[in-house]
Scaffold this motif. Structure first.
Motif, PDB file in Angstrom:
ATOM      1  N   MET A 169       0.822  -1.201   0.000  1.00 35.23           N
ATOM      2  CA  MET A 169       0.000   0.000   0.000  1.00 35.23           C
ATOM      3  C   MET A 169       0.869   1.270   0.000  1.00 35.23           C
ATOM      4  O   MET A 169       0.637   2.207  -0.761  1.00 35.23           O
ATOM      5  CB  MET A 169      -0.878  -0.064   1.247  1.00 35.23           C
ATOM      6  CG  MET A 169      -1.685   1.126   1.562  1.00 35.23           C
ATOM      7  SD  MET A 169      -2.556   0.820   3.125  1.00 35.23           S
ATOM      8  CE  MET A 169      -1.432   1.579   4.278  1.00 35.23           C
ATOM      9  N   PHE A 202      -6.349   3.323  -0.105  1.00 33.14           N
ATOM     10  CA  PHE A 202      -6.504   1.871  -0.182  1.00 33.14           C
ATOM     11  C   PHE A 202      -7.950   1.454   0.119  1.00 33.14           C
ATOM     12  O   PHE A 202      -8.538   0.612  -0.564  1.00 33.14           O
ATOM     13  CB  PHE A 202      -5.553   1.219   0.822  1.00 33.14           C
ATOM     14  CG  PHE A 202      -5.497  -0.283   0.743  1.00 33.14           C
ATOM     15  CD1 PHE A 202      -4.657  -0.923  -0.160  1.00 33.14           C
ATOM     16  CD2 PHE A 202      -6.281  -1.066   1.596  1.00 33.14           C
ATOM     17  CE1 PHE A 202      -4.607  -2.309  -0.217  1.00 33.14           C
ATOM     18  CE2 PHE A 202      -6.227  -2.458   1.538  1.00 33.14           C
ATOM     19  CZ  PHE A 202      -5.383  -3.077   0.620  1.00 33.14           C
ATOM     20  N   ASP A 203      -8.529   2.069   1.146  1.00 33.05           N
ATOM     21  CA  ASP A 203      -9.889   1.713   1.548  1.00 33.05           C
ATOM     22  C   ASP A 203     -10.948   2.221   0.576  1.00 33.05           C
ATOM     23  O   ASP A 203     -12.017   1.635   0.439  1.00 33.05           O
ATOM     24  CB  ASP A 203     -10.193   2.254   2.951  1.00 33.05           C
ATOM     25  CG  ASP A 203      -9.372   1.543   4.010  1.00 33.05           C
ATOM     26  OD1 ASP A 203      -8.913   0.416   3.726  1.00 33.05           O
ATOM     27  OD2 ASP A 203      -9.169   2.109   5.107  1.00 33.05           O
ATOM     28  N   ASP A 206     -10.746   0.971  -5.212  1.00 34.58           N
ATOM     29  CA  ASP A 206     -10.510  -0.458  -5.463  1.00 34.58           C
ATOM     30  C   ASP A 206      -9.349  -0.702  -6.416  1.00 34.58           C
ATOM     31  O   ASP A 206      -8.562  -1.633  -6.226  1.00 34.58           O
ATOM     32  CB  ASP A 206     -11.777  -1.101  -6.042  1.00 34.58           C
ATOM     33  CG  ASP A 206     -12.850  -1.213  -4.977  1.00 34.58           C
ATOM     34  OD1 ASP A 206     -12.489  -1.052  -3.771  1.00 34.58           O
ATOM     35  OD2 ASP A 206     -14.025  -1.421  -5.326  1.00 34.58           O
ATOM     36  N   ALA A 209      -6.260  -0.334  -4.495  1.00 30.80           N
ATOM     37  CA  ALA A 209      -6.055  -1.467  -3.590  1.00 30.80           C
ATOM     38  C   ALA A 209      -5.519  -2.685  -4.349  1.00 30.80           C
ATOM     39  O   ALA A 209      -4.606  -3.373  -3.879  1.00 30.80           O
ATOM     40  CB  ALA A 209      -7.350  -1.811  -2.878  1.00 30.80           C
TER      41      ALA A 209
END
Ligand code: ARG
Length: 579
Positions: A169, A202-203, A206, A209
């Motif tokens: 990340m 990251f959250d 998508d 991520a």
């Protein structure tokens, strides 16, 4: 040799001559209150019980068999059968003169070459260092310095967290910022912010991520471009911890860094070996070791996952590889782990499996030197008001600022530069000492007022005591030459101080054996108190004092100053000649 050992040996042979079986030790300890000798032995009582004899009578017999030589002035019996030993002033004087002549104060060094690996500090590089890293860093460093002082071969290992999924990340984020023409030094100026920013990314995104996950895989398979990004991240993070170590006066450097990533190549081999030895097996897609040695609540063996379903390795796998490296490559005789008490099961499992697998040789001693939690004034783990982690860099700056304030109001005879330097040494010293002076296995409450106080068991108190002695010695230097002098112990305060001084040896060696730096702190505090009482009762530079007495007392002052400095330096705390 250490006086306690000498007395122990002598008393033991007297006990044997008095008919006591060899297995009963004399149990000698230093006496705290006056009137019961300098050392007391309590071992006769247990022996008398076993032999069905009157303990007092038996103690008297032992005293008759005891040969008084140069060290001992008198020996007598008190209470139900305690033996009190009084050292001779003549021997004490000789001992102190000898300590003064030795650059290491006559301390007993380790008797044979021994390599000790110390695992400490070990922050995770994904974020900034915070208060949670403080205890491992400073307690481990004190132990490393102590072992080094006692001439052990010390190998520091900074097992930094520089590997794992988080880094996918972080480097994906770094990749994007660099594409926007930022340089890594600027992008990573605030690691904490950078972490939050990439976590959010990251959250919420998508595609990002997925990219981050692919970076982890690429990193593990050695993709050069990704590795280069990772290296840039690690470098900035290491610069940050270098700064903290420097500010904290911690002796770790780049050469001690041996992070999780360093073991990456060995993990597949290690897992395979455990499988071949029948110590690990496939379970629901993962590879696990079952340890009967540590059953859980339901009496089932505890489980240690060494490879995840997706093929990833874990914290435990890396620790197994590290232990094997330390035993076989570093040739450790002993490994000390300065890690939070909450990781105790993890370490027990690692130690156990490493032994079962034969990764380490039988004589290797392993110790988890666990410590408790640093609490805030509310009795809960130390946090910011809003509940966030406290950055170490900010805490240290605050300590220096607070020390500066107090110095500006008190130390009027220091130049601006001296004040600045003193504030750093006092502020940092205060934080370190307040931690080191608590028994490490307990939790403790962080308290600014207490640690910065000039009274009580604090760094500023000891630093001030040292500076005062130095100032006295400076005053006397012009007129008095102590190099060729003799120490003469005349009154009780001198004697109490002398006994304290000779006991430094025992204290350092015990603190080392138990990895308990608070024993050194307690000792230095008691030594300063004994010095203060000596200073009050024994005039030194007054005209009516005879020159030989002046010299003798100045020699005692000198020895106290050197002991304080040595002790504080072992704890990683600096002293100054003026304060
Ligand atoms: N990085 C770990 C943490 O922050 C500590 C590592 C301690 N050393 C070890 N060999 N496991 O919790």
């Amino acid at each position: 040799m250490n006086i306690k050992k000498i007395l122990n040996a002598k008393l033991h042979s007297a006990m044997i001559c008095a008919g006591i079986p060899r297995q009963f030790p004399p149990l000698i300890s230093l006496v705290k209150s006056a009137g019961f000798g300098d050392f007391q032995a309590n071992g006769i009582i247990a022996a008398a019980k076993m032999l069905k004899m009157d303990p007092k009578e038996l103690a008297n017999q032992v005293v008759l068999e005891f040969e008084c030589t140069i060290e001992v002035e008198t020996i007598d019996v008190s209470g139900p059968g305690f033996i009190n030993i009084y050292l001779s002033n003549q021997w004490l004087s000789k001992r102190l003169e000898w300590m003064l002549s030795d650059k290491k104060l006559g301390i007993t060094m380790v008797s044979y070459p021994k390599t000790v690996v110390i695992d400490y500090s070990a922050p995770n590089l994904a974020k900034e260092m915070h208060v949670g890293h403080l205890r491992s860093t400073i307690i481990g460093d004190a132990q490393a310095r102590l072992l080094e002082f006692l001439e052990y071969n010390v190998i520091r290992q900074n097992h930094i967290g520089d590997w794992g999924t988080q880094f996918g990340m972080l480097i994906a984020e770094l990749d994007e910022t660099l594409k926007n023409k930022q340089v890594s030094k600027i992008a990573l100026k605030d690691l904490e912010l950078f972490y939050q920013q990439s976590k959010k990314h990251f959250d919420q995104d998508d595609a990002f991520a997925a990219n981050a996950r692919s970076y982890v895989v690429k990193l593990q398979s050695g993709d050069l471009q990704i590795k280069h990004l990772w290296q840039q991240f690690i470098e900035q993070s290491l610069l940050h911890i270098d700064d903290i170590y420097k500010k904290l006066n911690v002796s770790l450097s780049r050469k001690d860094v041996m992070g999780e990533s360093a073991y990456n190549h060995d993990l597949p081999l290690l897992v395979k070996e455990l499988e071949e030895k029948g110590l690990a097996l496939k379970d629901k897609g993962a590879i696990v070791a079952f340890l009967d040695e540590f059953p859980d609540k339901n009496n089932k063996p505890s489980v240690m996952i060494i490879q995840k379903q997706d093929g990833g390795y874990l914290y435990s796998t890396t620790d197994l590889a590290a232990i094997r490296y330390r035993a076989n490559q570093l040739k450790a005789n002993s490994i000390l782990y300065f890690i939070d008490a909450r990781q105790s099961l993890h370490l027990k499992q690692v130690f156990c499996l490493a032994r079962k697998a034969g990764f380490i040789h039988e004589n290797l001693t392993l110790n988890h030197c666990a410590f408790g939690t640093m609490m805030g004034s509310d009795g809960k783990p130390f946090k910011t008001r809003s509940g966030g982690v406290i950055k170490l860099a900010e805490l240290l700056n605050e300590a220096i600022l607070k020390a500066e304030k107090s110095i500006n109001s008190k130390s009027l005879n220091l130049s601006p530069d001296e004040r600045k330097n003193t504030a750093i040494k006092v502020g940092i010293g205060a934080i370190k000492y307040s931690d080191l002076s608590k028994k490490r296995t307990n939790d403790y409450a962080f308290n600014w007022d207490e640690m910065l106080s000039l009274h009580g068991n604090t760094a500023p108190y000891l630093q001030y005591a040292y500076a005062r002695i130095k100032s006295l010695l400076r005053k006397s230097e012009k007129s008095i030459n102590t190099v060729e002098g003799r120490i003469k112990i005349i009154n009780e305060e001198e004697r109490i101080l002398a006994i304290k001084l000779i006991n430094f040896d025992e204290v350092l060696n015990t603190a080392c054996k138990e990895a308990m730096p608070h024993l050194i702190c307690n000792y230095l505090y008691e030594l300063s108190k004994a010095y203060m009482s000596f200073y009050e009762h024994c005039p030194i530079l007054k005209e009516e004092v005879k020159v030989i007495t002046q010299i003798s007392r100045l020699m005692l002052c000198n020895l106290v100053a050197r002991t304080l400095k040595t002790g504080l330096n072992i704890l990683g705390i600096e002293v100054m000649d003026k304060m």
